[in-house]
Design a protein around this motif. Structure first.
Motif, PDB file in Angstrom:
ATOM      1  N   ARG A  22     -18.643 -47.693   4.400  1.00 32.21           N
ATOM      2  CA  ARG A  22     -17.405 -47.761   3.627  1.00 32.21           C
ATOM      3  C   ARG A  22     -17.413 -48.892   2.599  1.00 32.21           C
ATOM      4  O   ARG A  22     -17.036 -48.723   1.450  1.00 32.21           O
ATOM      5  N   CYS A  26     -17.142 -48.615  -1.472  1.00 34.84           N
ATOM      6  CA  CYS A  26     -16.109 -49.268  -2.294  1.00 34.84           C
ATOM      7  C   CYS A  26     -16.757 -50.054  -3.434  1.00 34.84           C
ATOM      8  O   CYS A  26     -16.303 -49.993  -4.580  1.00 34.84           O
ATOM      9  N   ARG A  33     -17.100 -47.381 -11.926  1.00 34.82           N
ATOM     10  CA  ARG A  33     -15.951 -47.261 -12.832  1.00 34.82           C
ATOM     11  C   ARG A  33     -16.264 -48.006 -14.128  1.00 34.82           C
ATOM     12  O   ARG A  33     -16.018 -47.519 -15.223  1.00 34.82           O
ATOM     13  N   SER A  60     -11.812 -38.752  -3.123  1.00 28.87           N
ATOM     14  CA  SER A  60     -10.716 -38.488  -4.039  1.00 28.87           C
ATOM     15  C   SER A  60     -11.034 -39.034  -5.439  1.00 28.87           C
ATOM     16  O   SER A  60     -10.836 -38.353  -6.447  1.00 28.87           O
ATOM     17  N   GLN A  61     -11.558 -40.251  -5.495  1.00 23.25           N
ATOM     18  CA  GLN A  61     -11.873 -40.854  -6.802  1.00 23.25           C
ATOM     19  C   GLN A  61     -13.018 -40.122  -7.491  1.00 23.25           C
ATOM     20  O   GLN A  61     -13.024 -39.986  -8.713  1.00 23.25           O
ATOM     21  N   SER A  64     -11.657 -36.873  -8.814  1.00 28.17           N
ATOM     22  CA  SER A  64     -10.812 -37.188  -9.964  1.00 28.17           C
ATOM     23  C   SER A  64     -11.669 -37.391 -11.221  1.00 28.17           C
ATOM     24  O   SER A  64     -11.362 -36.868 -12.298  1.00 28.17           O
ATOM     25  N   TYR A  67     -13.034 -34.006 -12.433  1.00 30.12           N
ATOM     26  CA  TYR A  67     -12.046 -33.208 -13.162  1.00 30.12           C
ATOM     27  C   TYR A  67     -11.869 -33.745 -14.580  1.00 30.12           C
ATOM     28  O   TYR A  67     -11.717 -32.995 -15.538  1.00 30.12           O
TER      29      TYR A  67
ATOM     30  N   PRO B  12      -2.887 -43.309   0.157  1.00 28.55           N
ATOM     31  CA  PRO B  12      -4.279 -42.993   0.451  1.00 28.55           C
ATOM     32  C   PRO B  12      -5.280 -43.985  -0.150  1.00 28.55           C
ATOM     33  O   PRO B  12      -6.479 -43.787   0.033  1.00 28.55           O
ATOM     34  N   PHE B  13      -4.817 -45.016  -0.840  1.00 30.15           N
ATOM     35  CA  PHE B  13      -5.748 -45.997  -1.406  1.00 30.15           C
ATOM     36  C   PHE B  13      -5.336 -47.403  -0.981  1.00 30.15           C
ATOM     37  O   PHE B  13      -4.145 -47.690  -0.864  1.00 30.15           O
ATOM     38  N   SER B  14      -6.337 -48.251  -0.777  1.00 29.73           N
ATOM     39  CA  SER B  14      -6.033 -49.635  -0.410  1.00 29.73           C
ATOM     40  C   SER B  14      -6.362 -50.557  -1.586  1.00 29.73           C
ATOM     41  O   SER B  14      -7.143 -50.189  -2.476  1.00 29.73           O
ATOM     42  N   THR B  42     -12.626 -54.979   2.697  1.00 22.14           N
ATOM     43  CA  THR B  42     -12.868 -54.294   1.425  1.00 22.14           C
ATOM     44  C   THR B  42     -11.722 -53.328   1.147  1.00 22.14           C
ATOM     45  O   THR B  42     -11.014 -52.922   2.063  1.00 22.14           O
ATOM     46  N   ALA B  43     -11.579 -52.983  -0.125  1.00 23.33           N
ATOM     47  CA  ALA B  43     -10.500 -52.083  -0.508  1.00 23.33           C
ATOM     48  C   ALA B  43     -10.981 -51.194  -1.644  1.00 23.33           C
ATOM     49  O   ALA B  43     -12.009 -51.467  -2.277  1.00 23.33           O
ATOM     50  N   ASP B  44     -10.233 -50.115  -1.900  1.00 24.05           N
ATOM     51  CA  ASP B  44     -10.620 -49.190  -2.973  1.00 24.05           C
ATOM     52  C   ASP B  44     -10.496 -49.840  -4.346  1.00 24.05           C
ATOM     53  O   ASP B  44     -11.312 -49.610  -5.230  1.00 24.05           O
ATOM     54  N   PHE B  45      -9.446 -50.637  -4.522  1.00 17.96           N
ATOM     55  CA  PHE B  45      -9.234 -51.254  -5.836  1.00 17.96           C
ATOM     56  C   PHE B  45      -9.112 -52.768  -5.674  1.00 17.96           C
ATOM     57  O   PHE B  45      -8.276 -53.239  -4.900  1.00 17.96           O
ATOM     58  N   ASN B  46      -9.969 -53.517  -6.381  1.00 17.32           N
ATOM     59  CA  ASN B  46      -9.869 -54.978  -6.363  1.00 17.32           C
ATOM     60  C   ASN B  46      -9.088 -55.410  -7.589  1.00 17.32           C
ATOM     61  O   ASN B  46      -9.599 -55.386  -8.709  1.00 17.32           O
ATOM     62  N   LYS B  95      -4.801 -43.337 -12.746  1.00 15.07           N
ATOM     63  CA  LYS B  95      -6.023 -43.218 -13.552  1.00 15.07           C
ATOM     64  C   LYS B  95      -7.212 -42.700 -12.726  1.00 15.07           C
ATOM     65  O   LYS B  95      -7.967 -41.871 -13.186  1.00 15.07           O
ATOM     66  N   TYR B  96      -7.358 -43.220 -11.501  1.00 15.49           N
ATOM     67  CA  TYR B  96      -8.583 -42.919 -10.745  1.00 15.49           C
ATOM     68  C   TYR B  96      -8.372 -42.039  -9.519  1.00 15.49           C
ATOM     69  O   TYR B  96      -9.332 -41.655  -8.874  1.00 15.49           O
ATOM     70  N   GLY B  97      -7.109 -41.761  -9.179  1.00 18.82           N
ATOM     71  CA  GLY B  97      -6.866 -40.909  -8.008  1.00 18.82           C
ATOM     72  C   GLY B  97      -6.271 -39.592  -8.427  1.00 18.82           C
ATOM     73  O   GLY B  97      -5.390 -39.062  -7.765  1.00 18.82           O
ATOM     74  N   ALA B  98      -6.741 -39.065  -9.544  1.00 20.68           N
ATOM     75  CA  ALA B  98      -6.092 -37.892 -10.147  1.00 20.68           C
ATOM     76  C   ALA B  98      -6.727 -36.577  -9.707  1.00 20.68           C
ATOM     77  O   ALA B  98      -6.736 -35.609 -10.443  1.00 20.68           O
ATOM     78  N   ASP B  99      -7.233 -36.526  -8.476  1.00 22.21           N
ATOM     79  CA  ASP B  99      -7.713 -35.231  -7.978  1.00 22.21           C
ATOM     80  C   ASP B  99      -6.559 -34.432  -7.390  1.00 22.21           C
ATOM     81  O   ASP B  99      -6.698 -33.275  -7.043  1.00 22.21           O
TER      82      ASP B  99
END
Lengths: 363, 290
Positions: A22, A26, A33, A60-61, A64, A67, B12-14, B42-46, B95-99
């Protein structure tokens, strides 16, 4: 293993998406990105069928980004079709970079994000081309007189054209290198050896696509896309070798265009960073081309630092120094020192004035 | 000043939030439950909120939001930093979770039945969703409704509710126990403060819900009695289409899904000045759905 090494290992298939935990996911998503690799991660995850095994927020990212890429490619293909149909003076248009990879059906097109469409026309047809873009809804976006002059007087392209409805940007080139550079070439060489996909719509030959990608990497003054540019060449080159067995013709072509140094530099970087095995002929070509380039060792070190860059918030002094060195070097390729000093002075003046004018907004 | 960081495990995002402004980290512990906050991981967005630099010179009393060093917005005053952070976190997801289909709408639910509250900024959807949350509904989101393309369910994105200007007083008067974060005065959206979601909303933040009612609220001080009108599925589709951020990217699949949602879900326009009447209306709508 640093995050950039992890990403490189995924590109070179030394590592599989199955092996990422994980925390690595990340990190690699965050770097992707910045570097434009999210659609690539989607692509290999689909190939390896690992979506159900990775963290949901990562899947999910990646979806996204995929798409977004599909939408972008749709839009580009639509605009190219319109431009093809509405071409009254039958201009010969050559696609470059991302748009050419898509039109030529190259492997890397499937995960290549584009910020604009790059087109090449011979300089004598520039006025016609500008009119052609205008009747298709594209107009020059630069409102600053100096910037407009800078592009038209010294650069290898006109100021960016923006579509008034969709906002899509077209860069209209008349050369691969700025005309203020000693090394600019005759654009008709690229056009004449290109492949005409449809009437008046041309993509450069496979050799020229790789060479232009190398030229772009070496002359670019922004470095968050360097790894993607190098990987573009890596993917194009591995497919090229698969088809043609050797890179002999590619090397000959680069020498003929007087762009051998750029290709040699990119070979050297691909070997160092992506572990591309070079044949004896390729190694000899690199050695010969770069033998007299005394600053290449330093330049190469700077490239390696930038190709291994972390996310911007984790840049250290070496990243700032290396990017500054490469930034200055890229401008010295583009123009003589005297002109560069004049240009830098003008830019600094405008930047200082801009600081006072800049409006602040919350978001 | 050293930088402090805090991981916020929202779903759904951290997010991993770093800031040199102590108030930003402190505000997080007001707005989010302790169980979702940790000092490392850790997280999805820093993301970070810090003083911006211009040619290595720090701009004191200014704040800049960045994601891994990338700044999507221009800087703002440092006393807006906590608001800038919440807006920035929303930006990351849009912006980044647009699925998923992202609709600019609030969403509240009881168990798995959700009511969508959509409208332009200033229509009162955040205020109404905040009031409903304090009336035993669970909050799924006050801003970004995430609709899954596979089954058209809504994935909760529970975050503090952004209240503006008079709405802050309205909520504080009605619900004195509602926990509010720091206030940011004179932002481009007016005076802003965030309300902490209820414990029920946090504890059910992993449970998706199905849209069973659509409401387009409009706050109007001159209205004495609530006005309710049922609107056609075509009208609700058109209105939601305008609020769907990424439908042009997702294309036909998302358009078809939105059409199906609108065809099977009753939709109403309400104009109100009394929040209690609006709450009563949503309660009735919820009760009528068997």
């Amino acid at each position: 293993m640093t995050t950039s090494n992890l990403l490189i290992a995924l590109v070179t298939k030394k590592k599989s998406t199955l092996q990422l935990d994980r925390s690595e996911w990340c990190d690699v998503v965050a770097l992707s990105r910045q570097l434009g690799f999210l659609p690539f991660l989607y692509h290999i995850s689909r190939e390896e069928n690992t979506f159900s095994l990775m963290p949901k927020s990562v899947a999910s990212q990646l979806k996204s980004a995929y798409y977004e890429l599909l939408k972008q490619h749709d839009s580009i293909n639509w605009h190219l079709a319109q431009l093809r149909k509405n071409n009254p003076s039958s201009l010969k248009i050559t696609l470059l970079k991302g748009a050419a990879y898509i039109a030529a059906g190259k492997r890397n097109a499937a995960y290549r994000l584009l910020s604009d469409i790059d087109l090449l026309v011979e300089r004598k047809f520039l006025n016609d081309a500008e009119f052609w873009l205008f009747i298709n809804g594209f107009a020059v976006s630069v409102s600053d007189e100096y910037d407009d002059y800078y592009y038209r007087q010294w650069m290898h392209e006109l100021p960016p054209f923006v579509n008034s409805k969709s906002g899509l940007i077209v860069d209209l080139h008349h050369n691969l290198l700025p005309i203020s550079s000693k090394r600019h070439i005759n654009a008709s060489l690229i056009v004449d050896s290109g492949i005409e996909l449809e009437d008046n719509f041309i993509v450069p030959s496979d050799e020229d696509l790789i060479i232009h990608s190398a030229v772009h990497l070496i002359q670019d003054s922004v470095f968050d896309r360097s790894l993607r540019d190098l990987c573009d060449q890596y993917w194009l080159l591995t497919d090229y070798i698969e088809q043609n067995i050797t890179s002999e013709q590619l090397i000959d072509r680069a020498i003929k265009l007087a762009l051998g140094t750029d290709l040699a530099k990119s070979f050297s970087l691909m070997s160092e960073v992506l572990n591309l095995p070079l044949t004896d002929e390729e190694s000899d070509f690199v050695k010969q081309s770069l033998r007299r380039k005394r600053l290449w060792a330093l330049e190469k070190k700077c490239y390696i630092i930038m190709l291994h860059q972390p996310v911007k918030s984790e840049w250290r002094v070496k990243h700032h120094v290396a990017s500054l060195y490469l930034f200055v070097k890229s401008h010295l390729i583009k123009m003589p020192v005297k002109l560069l000093i004049k240009h830098a002075g003008m830019k600094s003046y405008k930047r200082i004035i801009g600081l006072f004018k800049k409006q602040e907004k919350g978001s | 000043m050293s930088s402090n960081s805090c991981v916020v495990r929202t779903s759904p995002f951290s997010f991993k939030v770093s800031s040199r402004f102590p108030s930003v980290i402190k505000n997080l512990s007001t707005l989010y439950p302790d169980s979702l906050l940790s000092s490392c991981g850790t997280a999805d967005f820093n993301v970070s909120i810090d003083m911006p630099y211009v040619s290595t010179i720090p701009l004191f009393r200014r704040a800049l939001f960045t994601l891994d060093g990338f700044a999507p917005f221009t800087r703002g005053p440092s006393n807006h930093s906590h608001a800038l952070l919440e807006w920035g976190m929303n930006w990351c997801v849009s912006k980044y979770g647009a699925d998923r289909l992202i609709i600019h709408a609030a969403c509240v639910a009881k168990k798995h039945k959700a009511i969508l509250l959509s409208g332009d900024s200033g229509s009162g959807k955040s205020t109404l969703s905040c009031a409903l949350m304090n009336e035993s509904y669970r909050l799924l989101t006050d801003e970004l409704t995430l609709v899954n393309l596979e089954d058209s369910s809504v994935t909760p994105f529970v975050r503090p509710i952004s209240l503006k200007d008079k709405a802050i007083d309205v909520i504080q008067r009605r619900y004195p126990f509602a926990e509010m974060g720091l206030v940011a005065h004179n932002t481009h959206k007016g005076t802003v403060s965030h309300c902490r979601p209820s414990d029920l909303s946090w504890s059910t933040m992993m449970e998706p819900a199905e849209i069973r009612g659509i409401v387009f609220p409009k706050y109007s001080a001159s209205t004495t009695d609530i006005e309710v009108s049922r609107i056609s599925s075509l009208d609700s589709f058109t209105k939601l289409l305008e609020q769907a951020f990424n439908i042009h990217i997702l294309g036909s699949k998302a358009i078809h899904m939105l059409q199906q949602i609108c065809e099977r879900t009753p939709a109403y326009e309400i104009t109100y000045s009394d929040t209690q009447q609006a709450i009563d209306f949503v309660n009735e709508l919820y009760e009528s759905d068997n």
